[in-house]
Design an enzyme around this catalytic site. Structure first.
Site, PDB file in Angstrom:
ATOM      1  N   TYR B 128       0.838  -1.200   0.000  1.00  0.00           N
ATOM      2  CA  TYR B 128       0.000   0.000   0.000  1.00  0.00           C
ATOM      3  C   TYR B 128       0.875   1.253   0.000  1.00  0.00           C
ATOM      4  O   TYR B 128       0.874   2.054  -0.913  1.00  0.00           O
ATOM      5  CB  TYR B 128      -0.891   0.009   1.251  1.00  0.00           C
ATOM      6  N   GLU B 244      -8.888  -4.372   8.702  1.00  0.00           N
ATOM      7  CA  GLU B 244      -7.599  -4.289   9.371  1.00  0.00           C
ATOM      8  C   GLU B 244      -7.791  -3.847  10.812  1.00  0.00           C
ATOM      9  O   GLU B 244      -6.997  -4.126  11.676  1.00  0.00           O
ATOM     10  CB  GLU B 244      -6.700  -3.293   8.625  1.00  0.00           C
ATOM     11  N   ASN B 380      -2.379   8.129  13.969  1.00  0.00           N
ATOM     12  CA  ASN B 380      -3.431   8.555  14.904  1.00  0.00           C
ATOM     13  C   ASN B 380      -4.018   9.906  14.525  1.00  0.00           C
ATOM     14  O   ASN B 380      -5.186  10.179  14.786  1.00  0.00           O
ATOM     15  CB  ASN B 380      -2.892   8.556  16.337  1.00  0.00           C
TER      16      ASN B 380
END
Lengths: 361, 394
Positions: B128, B244, B380
């Site tokens: 990815y 995921e 995050n």
């Protein structure tokens, strides 16, 4: 696993939310919260009429509920509406009155005709049942109380004040009626009182009630946690709405990533606060009670301060004004940490299990 | 309200516990307890044991060889695995590609590939991220240009976790540069033996080799290896990311780490007293325990809310944010409690002659390794963006 409210609880919650939204605007609230007796007696009667006070005790003792979940459902709505009504004192006092079979007084309080409060803490020995200095001695068929009580929540205007005092058997609970109170408003609204006792006549409900007192206090802590969840949830809603409207540098401040992320962290804290309150509710009445309640009160203390300070900051100058409702929510959230033990007191209780702490008392 | 697992769920938990007790190889559990990198052989051995029981593809429906578990059962299984030092199975084939093929793959792709994922024949890795496209995947540049029945692939992928063990890679590639960035991406399966594909290890700050970079130079990949339709890759990628994020809160890991800290605190003396009796450490641990208890309930609340267990964007983002903060904080607490003993890196921990126990010797590397938690799987900050988008909608 099922985290949904029962039908009855959902109904109680909806009823209270609607009633408070319709009848308890912030201006009305502030007026009542800072003017003696620091709450609205009419509002108190209406809330009692809706079954709010009765939800604090079991059917057998004259109420309609009595579980920790009943209590948390009521207090979450009190928090959302920023109620200044003396619910906390009523909750703790009523539990003890019910424990010791005071049916008549219980009935009057549940019906909204009388009010009660619980006097535990003393000047400079906040939150510490091991160091209560007030004493009770038997004088013929009467009891006489000696000592000082401070920060009696919701006491202004109360008809009955229950007093915790040392006896030769342990910690006793004593009933006084219209004692000489010195009243004041709290910074976040609602009333508080001190009581100076110099041979104050009282009725002894129990000369050894440590367990019942601990339970009443723990239930009060759960109530405060639930109140904080309601208040924090509303404060975050207010903050999000404000940020969408407020324009700076030609755009709404809700479009600034640095500010968005701070609100998300407030939301994470709110979810955590809600979860730990659920954990404390579930632990009430089990051997885990003291520890889980303290974990909840500790986390709520931290989360409440974080959410409040961020809310004020994100509102800018508006957040500092009396005019702005959010400011009063922020005050309440911070001050909840000062009630029934703050994050540090409860940290201590998590670290040292209560059994050990109270040994030999 | 009912916070308890049902009778059936409790029985399932007991079954998982006794299975782990009976079947988890001691050397594998020890490597996990020490925070060591597992060998490929160890992972495959454990996978074979799970496969015998039918417990490998935990997120798959029964018809494709999964156990058909509910979200709560999956949660219980991963918690018990963590608490018993069972290794986490690499998620790339099992939790990422598998569900994608089940939803978007052709019948032939499902029939050929899925069984080989379950039995460990194929080890898939993920292509990815690129040097210029981390959390911002839409800016990826690796190109696949159609040439007859093949795509010709050129470009570079990076942060390919455990790629050194893999024989296959699934990639996001750009198949159309003329449209807006998200619209021109496709999902392509590549054999790592293909000429023009080269894997190079990246050494991380803890000294380990966990991630790799992959270079594509005129690599020919059959068009038959396309999953779904050309330029549908973005939709597939988004679907995959929700998978995921199952077990993203890592409650089991944190519970285990807190337990480990308390054991250490009862053994290590600093300033003349056990760490367990040091109020500063006790306070840190107690607040973390309260945070973890709350997160445990938050996790269960969100599981109860999402029936199929594929948590929605906001829920899984909240869990990732708080879960990774707690895990990182616990690693820091443990490392800090060790004092000077946190410094060494023994080569072979199981045979090391240091007086420091092997799990202590790994504390600092594991702490440094755990910095990745707030970076990978969407940093995050990206999770905060996802929640904020929902919060400030309209």
């Amino acid at each position: 696993m099922d985290f949904n409210l029962s039908e009855d609880h959902q109904m109680l919650s909806d009823t209270l939310r609607r009633f408070l939204a319709d009848n308890y605007e912030i201006e009305t609230r502030n007026e009542a919260a800072y003017t003696a007796p620091y709450h609205s007696p009419e509002m108190w009667e209406s809330l009692a009429g809706l079954g709010t006070v009765g939800a604090f005790i079991t059917e057998e003792t004259g109420g309609f509920g009595g579980t920790a979940e009943d209590v948390s459902v009521v207090f979450e709505e009190m928090g959302r509406a920023l109620s200044a009504e003396p619910m906390l004192g009523a909750l703790m006092g009523l539990r003890l009155l019910a424990d010791f079979g005071q049916d008549k007084i219980v009935e009057a309080i549940v019906g909204g005709e009388a009010r009660c409060a619980l006097a535990v803490y003393e000047p400079r020995v906040a939150f510490d049942l091991d160091h209560i200095e007030a004493t009770a001695r038997q004088d013929g068929d009467q009891w006489k109380l000696q000592g000082r009580k401070s920060a009696i929540y919701g006491a202004p205007g109360a008809d009955h004040v229950l007093v915790v005092a040392r006896t030769d058997q342990g910690l006793g609970v004593f009933l006084t009626t219209t004692p000489p109170l010195i009243s004041a408003a709290m910074i976040d609204g609602g009333g508080i009182a001190d009581l100076v006792m110099d041979d104050l006549a009282a009725e002894c409900l129990s000369a050894d009630a440590r367990t019942q007192i601990e339970d009443a206090l723990d239930l009060g802590r759960i109530a405060l946690c639930a109140e904080a969840v309601g208040a924090a949830s509303h404060l975050i809603d207010l903050t999000v709405d404000y940020m969408k409207q407020r324009q700076q540098f030609g755009r709404s401040i809700s479009s600034f990533q640095a500010l968005q992320h701070r609100v998300v962290d407030m939301l994470v804290d709110l979810e955590q606060a809600r979860s730990i309150t659920i954990a404390a509710v579930a632990a009430f009445g089990t051997p885990d009670q003291a520890r889980k309640v303290s974990m909840a009160k500790n986390l709520i203390g931290r989360a409440g301060r974080h959410i409040s300070e961020e809310a004020i900051q994100l509102h800018g100058g508006i957040g500092m004004t009396w005019e702005y409702p959010g400011a009063h929510y922020a005050k309440r959230l911070v001050m909840i940490d000062h009630q029934l033990g703050d994050r540090t007191d409860h940290l201590q209780r998590i670290i040292l299990p209560t059994d050990e702490a109270s040994d030999g008392q | 309200m009912d916070l308890e697992f049902t009778e059936e769920e409790l029985a399932f938990r007991d079954e998982v516990r006794s299975f782990l007790k009976a079947k988890l190889p001691a050397d594998v559990a020890q490597a996990v307890a020490y925070g060591k990198e597992l060998e490929k052989e160890q992972i495959l051995r454990w996978q074979a044991i799970l496969n015998e029981k039918g417990w490998v593809a935990t997120t798959w429906p029964k018809e494709y060889g999964g156990p058909g578990w509910t979200a709560v059962e999956r949660h219980i299984f991963s918690e018990e695995c963590a608490l018993n030092n069972a290794p986490r199975m690499p998620p790339f084939g099992l939790n990422m590609l598998g569900p994608v093929l089940i939803k978007f793959g052709s019948e032939q792709q499902k029939a050929e590939i899925l069984p080989r994922i379950i039995d460990g024949t194929d080890w898939w890795c993920q292509g990815y991220s690129e040097p210029g496209a981390g959390s911002d995947l839409a800016s990826l540049k690796t190109k696949a240009v159609r040439d007859g029945d093949d795509y010709i692939v050129n470009g570079q992928k990076t942060w390919t976790t455990l790629g050194q063990h893999a024989n296959k890679i699934f990639c996001l590639v750009r198949t159309d540069s003329e449209v807006k960035p998200q619209a021109g991406i496709s999902f392509l399966l590549v054999d790592l033996d293909t000429p023009g594909v080269e894997m190079r290890p990246i050494r991380l700050l803890d000294g380990g080799y966990e991630v790799n970079e992959v270079f594509f130079t005129d690599a020919r990949v059959p068009v038959a290896n396309l999953v779904g339709e050309e330029n549908q890759g973005w939709t597939i990628a988004k679907y995959l990311l929700t998978h995921e994020r199952t077990n993203i809160a890592g409650i089991g890991f944190s519970t285990k780490d807190l337990e480990r800290f308390h054991e250490l605190a009862g053994e290590v003396i600093r300033d003349g007293r056990l760490i367990a009796d040091n109020p500063a450490y006790a306070a840190r641990a107690a607040e973390l325990e309260a945070d973890l208890e709350a997160l445990r309930i938050t996790n269960l609340r969100m599981l109860a809310k999402t029936k199929d267990g594929a948590a929605g964007g906001v829920e899984s983002s909240l869990l990732k944010l708080k879960g990774t903060q707690i895990r990182q904080e616990l690693q820091d607490l443990y490392r800090s409690a060790l004092g000077p003993e946190a410094a060494p890196v023994a080569d072979d921990l199981s045979e090391n002659e240091l007086t420091i126990p092997p799990e202590s010797a790994r504390a600092a590397p594991v702490y440094f390794n755990h910095r990745k938690l707030s970076i990978f799987g969407g940093a995050n900050e990206i999770q905060r963006n996802i929640v904020a988008k929902e919060l400030f909608r309209g």
